[in-house]
Scaffold this active site. Structure first.
Site, PDB file in Angstrom:
ATOM      1  CD  GLU A 114      -3.018  -0.902   2.233  1.00  0.00           C
ATOM      2  OE1 GLU A 114      -4.099  -0.441   1.855  1.00  0.00           O
ATOM      3  OE2 GLU A 114      -2.765  -1.185   3.430  1.00  0.00           O
ATOM      4  CG  HIS A 145      -2.207   2.831   5.838  1.00  0.00           C
ATOM      5  ND1 HIS A 145      -3.569   3.068   5.927  1.00  0.00           N
ATOM      6  CD2 HIS A 145      -2.079   1.495   5.618  1.00  0.00           C
ATOM      7  CE1 HIS A 145      -4.209   1.934   5.756  1.00  0.00           C
ATOM      8  NE2 HIS A 145      -3.339   0.962   5.574  1.00  0.00           N
ATOM      9  CG  HIS A 164      -4.843  -1.474   9.514  1.00  0.00           C
ATOM     10  ND1 HIS A 164      -4.110  -2.625   9.280  1.00  0.00           N
ATOM     11  CD2 HIS A 164      -4.797  -0.770   8.358  1.00  0.00           C
ATOM     12  CE1 HIS A 164      -3.636  -2.612   8.031  1.00  0.00           C
ATOM     13  NE2 HIS A 164      -4.033  -1.490   7.462  1.00  0.00           N
TER      14      HIS A 164
HETATM   15 MN    MN Z   1      -3.783  -1.118   5.293  1.00  0.00          MN
END
Ligand code: MN
Length: 272
Positions: free
Chosen positions: A116, A135, A137
Site C-alpha cells: 500500500e 497509514h 488500522h
Molecule cells: Mn492497510
C-alpha cells in the site's frame, strides 16, 4: 589491471545482454526502464525521527504488525522515505528505502515492499504541504468509517480535526476489491478524498493521516485515536454531544506540533 580487448568484448556483450533483459522486464511490468536517480542521503535527524515514529506508533497502539509511516525526503520533494515491508516496531535505519512519487523504489535491493505504498506517493504528489504520512488500522477509528457517525473533535488535543474527517469508499473507484490501496489509481482516489484535510478514514480498513512534519503526523494519529475512543464513549452516554466549534478548533491550531510529547514518546519507544 589492464583490460585486454577480449575482456572488453566480453564485458560489452554482458552489458548488452543485461540491458536487453532489463528492458524486457521493464516493458512487461510497464515500469520505467531506468529507476529514478537518488536524492542522496537524507538527513540523519530525519531518519532518526522516522525510525522513532515507527516505534512510537507501535508503542501507542496506533499500529500493530501492520501500518506504515513515511517522510518526504528533505533533499528532494519528489522522493519519500519508507521502510521495507516489516512490522513498524522492528524498523531500524537500515530498513528505510527511498521511493519516487510513483512509489517505485530508487534502489529496492530486492527487498519486499509494502503493497500500500501508493497511499504515500500519491498523497505527497497531491499535497506539497505534507511532509509525513501515516497509514494505520487503529480499531478505535474503524467504527467511524463504517457508520454515518462522523469523527469529530471532542477535546482540545484533537482540534486539528476542526470539523470532521472524510471517509474513503474504495468501492467508488475499485468496485469489489480486497480493500488494499495497491495501485496508483486507488492511491490517487484516496488522495482526492483526503483533499486538504489532516486525515481520511478508509471504510472497513483504517485511516491515512498527514502532517507538516514527522512528529506532527504521529501526534495527530495518537490524539485521533484517543478522540475516537472518547467520542464513542460520549455517544454511548446518550444525549447531545457538544463538539469543539470550528472556531475553537482554529484557535487551538497554533498549539499543535507536539514537541513536548514527541521527546517523551521518543525516549520511551527507543528505550525498549
Ligand atoms: Mn492497510
Amino acid at each position: 589491471m589492464a583490460v585486454t580487448p577480449n575482456a572488453h568484448r566480453l564485458a560489452r556483450r554482458d552489458f548488452l545482454a543485461v540491458g536487453a533483459a532489463a528492458a524486457a522486464v521493464a516493458l512487461f511490468r510497464h515500469v520505467p526502464a531506468r529507476a529514478a536517480a537518488s536524492a542522496g542521503p537524507a538527513s540523519p535527524a530525519l531518519i532518526e525521527d522516522l525510525v522513532a515514529a515507527n516505534r512510537i506508533l507501535a508503542d501507542q497502539g496506533v499500529v500493530d504488525g501492520y501500518g506504515h509511516v513515511s517522510a518526504r525526503h528533505d533533499k528532494d520533494p519528489t522522493k519519500y522515505l519508507l521502510a521495507r515491508s516489516i512490522a513498524p516496531e522492528l524498523v531500524s535505519a537500515e530498513d528505510i528505502l527511498e521511493f519516487d512519487l510513483d512509489s517505485n523504489p530508487v534502489e529496492g535491493r530486492g527487498r519486499k515492499l509494502y503493497l500500500e505504498r501508493f497511499i504515500h506517493g500519491e498523497i505527497y504528489r497531491s499535497r506539497p504541504d505534507v511532509m509525513a504520512v501515516v497509514h494505520h488500522h487503529s480499531p478505535a477509528v474503524i467504527p467511524f468509517g463504517v457508520t454515518k457517525v462522523p469523527l469529530r473533535p471532542i477535546y482540545h488535543m484533537a482540534a486539528f480535526i476542526e470539523t470532521s474527517l472524510p471517509v474513503f469508499e474504495i468501492r467508488d473507484t475499485g468496485g469489489m476489491t480486497d480493500l488494499l490501496v495497491r495501485t496508483p489509481e486507488l492511491g490517487r482516489a484516496l488522495a482526492r478524498t483526503l483533499g486538504d484535510r489532516p486525515g481520511v478514514l478508509m471504510r472497513g480498513h483504517g485511516a491515512a493521516v498527514v502532517g507538516a512534519s514527522v512528529p506532527d503526523a504521529v501526534g495527530r494519529c495518537v490524539f485521533l485515536q484517543v478522540n475516537a475512543r472518547m467520542q464513542a464513549q460520549a455517544i454511548a452516554l446518550g444525549g447531545e454531544v457538544v463538539y469543539l466549534d470550528p472556531e475553537e478548533a482554529r484557535k487551538l491550531a497554533p498549539l499543535s506540533g507536539y514537541d513536548r510529547a514527541w521527546e517523551l514518546w521518543k525516549r520511551k519507544a527507543m528505550a525498549k
